[in-house]
Design a protein around this motif. Structure first.
Motif, PDB file in Angstrom:
ATOM      1  N   PRO A  67       0.676  -1.427  -0.089  1.00  0.00           N
ATOM      2  CA  PRO A  67       0.060   0.031   0.072  1.00  0.00           C
ATOM      3  C   PRO A  67       0.754   1.342   0.193  1.00  0.00           C
ATOM      4  O   PRO A  67       0.131   2.192  -0.330  1.00  0.00           O
ATOM      5  CB  PRO A  67      -0.759  -0.336   1.331  1.00  0.00           C
ATOM      6  N   LEU A  68       2.071   1.134   0.128  1.00  0.00           N
ATOM      7  CA  LEU A  68       2.830   2.613   0.251  1.00  0.00           C
ATOM      8  C   LEU A  68       3.194   2.903  -1.176  1.00  0.00           C
ATOM      9  O   LEU A  68       3.661   2.341  -2.075  1.00  0.00           O
ATOM     10  CB  LEU A  68       4.208   2.225   1.050  1.00  0.00           C
ATOM     11  N   LYS A  69       2.524   4.345  -1.538  1.00  0.00           N
ATOM     12  CA  LYS A  69       2.107   4.400  -2.923  1.00  0.00           C
ATOM     13  C   LYS A  69       3.087   5.412  -3.764  1.00  0.00           C
ATOM     14  O   LYS A  69       3.034   5.210  -4.714  1.00  0.00           O
ATOM     15  CB  LYS A  69       0.702   5.440  -2.838  1.00  0.00           C
ATOM     16  N   ASP A  70       4.099   5.793  -2.974  1.00  0.00           N
ATOM     17  CA  ASP A  70       5.160   6.705  -3.985  1.00  0.00           C
ATOM     18  C   ASP A  70       6.333   5.618  -4.037  1.00  0.00           C
ATOM     19  O   ASP A  70       7.322   6.171  -4.349  1.00  0.00           O
ATOM     20  CB  ASP A  70       5.524   7.962  -2.964  1.00  0.00           C
ATOM     21  N   TRP A  86      -1.973  -8.086  -7.427  1.00  0.00           N
ATOM     22  CA  TRP A  86      -2.406  -6.812  -8.017  1.00  0.00           C
ATOM     23  C   TRP A  86      -3.617  -6.433  -7.804  1.00  0.00           C
ATOM     24  O   TRP A  86      -4.670  -6.688  -8.514  1.00  0.00           O
ATOM     25  CB  TRP A  86      -2.004  -6.935  -9.637  1.00  0.00           C
ATOM     26  N   LEU A  87      -4.087  -5.447  -6.804  1.00  0.00           N
ATOM     27  CA  LEU A  87      -5.225  -4.710  -6.638  1.00  0.00           C
ATOM     28  C   LEU A  87      -6.426  -5.588  -6.002  1.00  0.00           C
ATOM     29  O   LEU A  87      -7.342  -4.913  -5.929  1.00  0.00           O
ATOM     30  CB  LEU A  87      -5.703  -4.149  -7.898  1.00  0.00           C
ATOM     31  N   THR A  88      -6.231  -6.884  -5.666  1.00  0.00           N
ATOM     32  CA  THR A  88      -7.254  -7.792  -5.362  1.00  0.00           C
ATOM     33  C   THR A  88      -7.566  -7.178  -3.824  1.00  0.00           C
ATOM     34  O   THR A  88      -8.851  -7.411  -3.406  1.00  0.00           O
ATOM     35  CB  THR A  88      -7.096  -8.920  -5.327  1.00  0.00           C
ATOM     36  N   ARG A  89      -6.734  -6.643  -3.000  1.00  0.00           N
ATOM     37  CA  ARG A  89      -7.006  -6.386  -1.491  1.00  0.00           C
ATOM     38  C   ARG A  89      -7.622  -5.137  -1.603  1.00  0.00           C
ATOM     39  O   ARG A  89      -8.342  -4.900  -0.515  1.00  0.00           O
ATOM     40  CB  ARG A  89      -5.748  -6.253  -1.062  1.00  0.00           C
ATOM     41  N   ARG A  90      -7.874  -4.347  -2.527  1.00  0.00           N
ATOM     42  CA  ARG A  90      -8.468  -3.057  -2.615  1.00  0.00           C
ATOM     43  C   ARG A  90      -8.149  -2.251  -1.586  1.00  0.00           C
ATOM     44  O   ARG A  90      -8.918  -1.316  -0.723  1.00  0.00           O
ATOM     45  CB  ARG A  90     -10.177  -3.472  -2.367  1.00  0.00           C
ATOM     46  N   ASN A  91      -6.856  -1.862  -1.225  1.00  0.00           N
ATOM     47  CA  ASN A  91      -6.265  -0.919  -0.434  1.00  0.00           C
ATOM     48  C   ASN A  91      -6.216   0.224  -1.460  1.00  0.00           C
ATOM     49  O   ASN A  91      -5.143   0.396  -2.158  1.00  0.00           O
ATOM     50  CB  ASN A  91      -4.835  -1.372  -0.055  1.00  0.00           C
ATOM     51  N   LYS A  92      -7.087   1.264  -1.061  1.00  0.00           N
ATOM     52  CA  LYS A  92      -7.032   2.505  -1.662  1.00  0.00           C
ATOM     53  C   LYS A  92      -6.063   3.536  -1.348  1.00  0.00           C
ATOM     54  O   LYS A  92      -5.513   3.389  -0.240  1.00  0.00           O
ATOM     55  CB  LYS A  92      -8.467   3.066  -1.672  1.00  0.00           C
ATOM     56  N   ALA A  93      -5.724   4.460  -2.381  1.00  0.00           N
ATOM     57  CA  ALA A  93      -4.924   5.539  -2.235  1.00  0.00           C
ATOM     58  C   ALA A  93      -5.222   6.764  -3.035  1.00  0.00           C
ATOM     59  O   ALA A  93      -5.551   6.373  -4.171  1.00  0.00           O
ATOM     60  CB  ALA A  93      -3.498   5.175  -2.436  1.00  0.00           C
ATOM     61  N   LYS A  94      -5.105   7.981  -2.333  1.00  0.00           N
ATOM     62  CA  LYS A  94      -5.321   9.291  -3.122  1.00  0.00           C
ATOM     63  C   LYS A  94      -3.980   9.404  -4.044  1.00  0.00           C
ATOM     64  O   LYS A  94      -2.963   9.581  -3.131  1.00  0.00           O
ATOM     65  CB  LYS A  94      -5.735  10.112  -2.301  1.00  0.00           C
ATOM     66  N   ASN A 214       0.438   8.113  15.006  1.00  0.00           N
ATOM     67  CA  ASN A 214       0.512   7.248  13.799  1.00  0.00           C
ATOM     68  C   ASN A 214      -0.397   6.099  13.653  1.00  0.00           C
ATOM     69  O   ASN A 214      -0.894   5.926  15.018  1.00  0.00           O
ATOM     70  CB  ASN A 214       1.909   6.299  13.550  1.00  0.00           C
ATOM     71  N   ILE A 215      -0.914   5.970  12.716  1.00  0.00           N
ATOM     72  CA  ILE A 215      -2.041   4.766  12.552  1.00  0.00           C
ATOM     73  C   ILE A 215      -1.433   3.253  12.158  1.00  0.00           C
ATOM     74  O   ILE A 215      -0.900   3.539  10.884  1.00  0.00           O
ATOM     75  CB  ILE A 215      -3.460   5.098  11.670  1.00  0.00           C
ATOM     76  N   LEU A 216      -0.942   2.477  13.044  1.00  0.00           N
ATOM     77  CA  LEU A 216      -0.189   1.365  12.615  1.00  0.00           C
ATOM     78  C   LEU A 216      -1.465   0.235  12.205  1.00  0.00           C
ATOM     79  O   LEU A 216      -2.178   0.171  12.933  1.00  0.00           O
ATOM     80  CB  LEU A 216       0.815   0.931  13.515  1.00  0.00           C
ATOM     81  N   GLY A 217      -0.935  -0.660  11.055  1.00  0.00           N
ATOM     82  CA  GLY A 217      -1.926  -1.816  11.054  1.00  0.00           C
ATOM     83  C   GLY A 217      -3.222  -1.397  10.359  1.00  0.00           C
ATOM     84  O   GLY A 217      -4.149  -2.083  10.568  1.00  0.00           O
ATOM     85  N   GLU A 218      -3.265  -0.288   9.622  1.00  0.00           N
ATOM     86  CA  GLU A 218      -4.532   0.236   8.982  1.00  0.00           C
ATOM     87  C   GLU A 218      -4.175   0.234   7.440  1.00  0.00           C
ATOM     88  O   GLU A 218      -3.282   0.808   7.196  1.00  0.00           O
ATOM     89  CB  GLU A 218      -5.062   1.445   9.661  1.00  0.00           C
ATOM     90  N   TYR A 219      -5.011  -0.450   6.555  1.00  0.00           N
ATOM     91  CA  TYR A 219      -4.416  -0.610   5.017  1.00  0.00           C
ATOM     92  C   TYR A 219      -5.338   0.095   4.203  1.00  0.00           C
ATOM     93  O   TYR A 219      -5.437  -0.358   3.116  1.00  0.00           O
ATOM     94  CB  TYR A 219      -4.256  -2.144   4.977  1.00  0.00           C
ATOM     95  N   ASN A 220      -6.344   0.852   4.624  1.00  0.00           N
ATOM     96  CA  ASN A 220      -7.379   1.492   3.757  1.00  0.00           C
ATOM     97  C   ASN A 220      -8.111   0.592   2.825  1.00  0.00           C
ATOM     98  O   ASN A 220      -8.419   0.973   1.738  1.00  0.00           O
ATOM     99  CB  ASN A 220      -6.627   2.638   3.188  1.00  0.00           C
TER     100      ASN A 220
END
Ligand code: CFM
Ligand code: HCA
Length: 533
Positions: A67-70, A86-94, A214-220
């Motif tokens: 999920p780390l987007k950059d 690839w994308l199946t987990r649906r962890n979203k990012a802006k 910090n919010i740890l263990g949260e994957y959006n």
């Protein structure tokens, strides 16, 4: 309907003696007079059994790093591992203004037979060059899959050389699928790497604002962390980094200056939480933002932790406002949900967390379990003081971390932190076994045979689990909700999430399609029965 010891014996009877002995240790009927009840967990699945578990690569690249987007995440291996994560987990990012969000890409070295025979290091180095040229990411990770470990490619050497060549962090993760017994080992590998190479590398030397967390263990997943952010920001918290939903290398670098770490999924991130406590003196607080009651409790615990009157007042104001808004809506859904029963079998924390949300709607969880959690996730940390009892902790070396006195001075003393933990009930992480009601089933690494057997006995109204077993209950006429990726829905966290969840499960209960499917036990004899006649 409940499961008796006799039922359990009958189910296990189908196994060969050795398998029966093994599986018996992974299944409990909750009996509070026997507390603490021990359960075996985090051990190898018996070959041949159809498990829902994944592998170390899934836990490392798929769950924690992905999920780390950059960052561009390279899967070094044959194409399947990259493709199926690839994308199946649906962890979203802006996507931030600089455009650095690479989550929609699947980057893999696509190893071929030639690479397996002659080695894949050159190909990996070439892929890194291409990634830098095309994307210019803030960092690169390399995750090794099974064959890479077997042929002995030195991904650490490739990463080091590429880092020198390109001047950006290139991090190698030896998370070959076969390390450990499940994805849990991969969490540990990813946690070690992030602490070694990312956290603490930022410029910040002190928290940038009051109540920095910090919010740890949260994957959006399905947008969960956006809803959590909304609530926390309204109360007045400043979120520095999320590990790792909608998270970034840039934010995570400065995670070391936060006043407090929230731990949402304990299983996948406890290693980082503990290492941050040792190195920077940052205390951590177990929270659960799944469910209305659980969210309120977590917010109150956080306010208690900071102990500031203003913050406590604001927390209560926000809770009152949110409840006034959502309770009348939930009340409508409760009319349909109340009195129903659920199975709740998910990876390493949701099997526990989602029971709270079901409870909010009047749905009782009659069977729950985890695919790959450790004993402390079942029995609670009060009972098992340290995770070292577990198998993968023996396989994955602990990262050695030293206290950094610069940061300790900024925080409350460890003694004070301990004292606070005792005052705040949720911060002492109570496991699943503590919360379940007597007579209900707690099961570790439930397999497909057991799934069918328990459904036959308990006939739940809803089955909550993942894609691998979703269609077993469907074929038995029972609605099935994916609690990994929420099917196509979400968010389910926080206040708005609870409403969305209530809406979705109510729609499942009221869908007339289920009336057209007769479960096998109501219909004609099974094929075997006909043949025997
Ligand atoms: Fe934590 Fe997760 Fe879970 Fe997990 Fe997972 Fe997941 Fe899960 Mo799937 S990190 S343990 S390894 S809460 S991917 S977002 S849903 S099994 S219960
Ligand atoms: C994983 C990811 C997974 C799989 C979900 C499922 C997820 O373990 O590799 O089996 O339905 O949440 O996407 O847990």
């Amino acid at each position: 309907m409940s499961v008796t010891e006799k039922d359990l014996e009958r189910i296990l009877e189908a196994y060969p003696a050795k398998v029966k002995r093994n599986r018996k240790k992974h299944i409990l009927i909750k009996d509070s007079s026997q507390e603490p009840q021990e359960i075996e967990a985090n051990t190898r699945t018996i070959p041949g059994i159809i498990t829902n578990r994944g592998c170390a690569y899934a836990g490392c690249k798929g769950v924690v790093l992905g999920p780390l987007k950059d960052i561009v995440h390279i899967t070094h291996g044959p194409v399947g591992c990259g493709y199926y994560s690839w994308l199946t987990r649906r962890n979203k990012a802006k996507t931030p203004p600089d455009g650095k969000n690479y989550l929609a890409y699947c980057v893999t070295t696509d190893m071929q037979e030639k690479d397996i025979v002659f080695g894949g290091e050159k190909k990996l180095a070439q892929v890194i060059d291409e990634v830098v040229e095309i994307f210019k990411p803030n960092a690169i990770t390399i995750s090794a899959t099974c064959p890479v470990g077997l042929i002995g490619d030195d991904i650490q050497a490739v990463a080091k050389a590429a880092q020198e060549k390109h001047g950006i962090p290139v991090m190698g993760f030896n998370c070959e699928g076969y390390r450990g017994v499940s994805q849990s080992a991969g969490h540990h590998i990813a946690n070690n790497g992030l602490l070694e190479w990312v956290v603490g590398k930022g410029e910040m030397t002190a928290a940038p604002a009051k109540y920095s967390i910090n919010i740890l263990g949260e994957y959006n997943i399905g947008g969960d962390s956006w809803e959590i952010h909304r609530i926390l920001e309204e109360i007045g918290y400043h979120v520095i980094a999320v590990a790792s939903g909608d998270g970034s290398y840039e934010d995570l670098k400065n995670a070391h200056v936060a006043d407090l770490n929230l731990v949402q999924c304990h299983r996948s991130i406890n290693y980082i939480a503990e290492m941050l406590e040792i190195k920077y003196g940052t205390p951590w607080l177990k929270v659960n933002f799944i469910g209305v009651e659980a969210t309120c409790q977590s917010l109150r615990d956080m306010a208690q932790y900071f102990g500031d009157e203003e913050l406590i007042k604001k927390t209560e104001e926000v809770i009152a406002k949110e409840l006034a808004r959502i309770e009348p809506i939930l009340e409508q859904y409760r009319k349909i949900c109340k009195g129903k029963t659920a199975f709740c079998f998910v990876g390493g924390s949701r099997g526990h967390h989602y029971q709270k949300l079901f409870e909010d709607l009047g749905i009782e969880t009659v069977l729950a379990g985890y695919e790959f959690a450790h004993r402390d996730d079942y029995e609670g940390r009060q009972v098992i003081p340290h995770i070292k009892v577990d198998a993968d902790s023996k396989n994955i070396p602990e990262l050695h971390v030293e206290p950094d006195p610069k940061f300790f001075k900024l925080r409350i003393s460890p003694e004070k932190a301990e004292e606070l933990k005792k005052k705040i009930p949720l911060s002492y992480y109570a496991g699943m076994n503590v919360d379940m009601k007597d007579g209900h089933v707690i099961i570790d690494d439930m397999n497909h045979f057991e799934t069918e057997e328990f459904i036959r006995i308990l006939k739940p109204d809803i089955f909550a689990s993942g894609i691998k077993d979703k269609y077993i209950p469907h074929k038995m006429g029972i609605p099935s909700k994916q609690l990994h990726n929420y099917d196509y829905s979400g968010p389910y966290a926080g206040f708005n999430g609870a409403v969305k969840f209530a809406q979705d499960v109510t729609a499942m209960f009221t869908n007339p399609a289920w009336n057209f499917i007769a479960p096998p036990w109501k219909g004609k004899p099974l094929l075997e029965g006909q043949l025997q006649k």
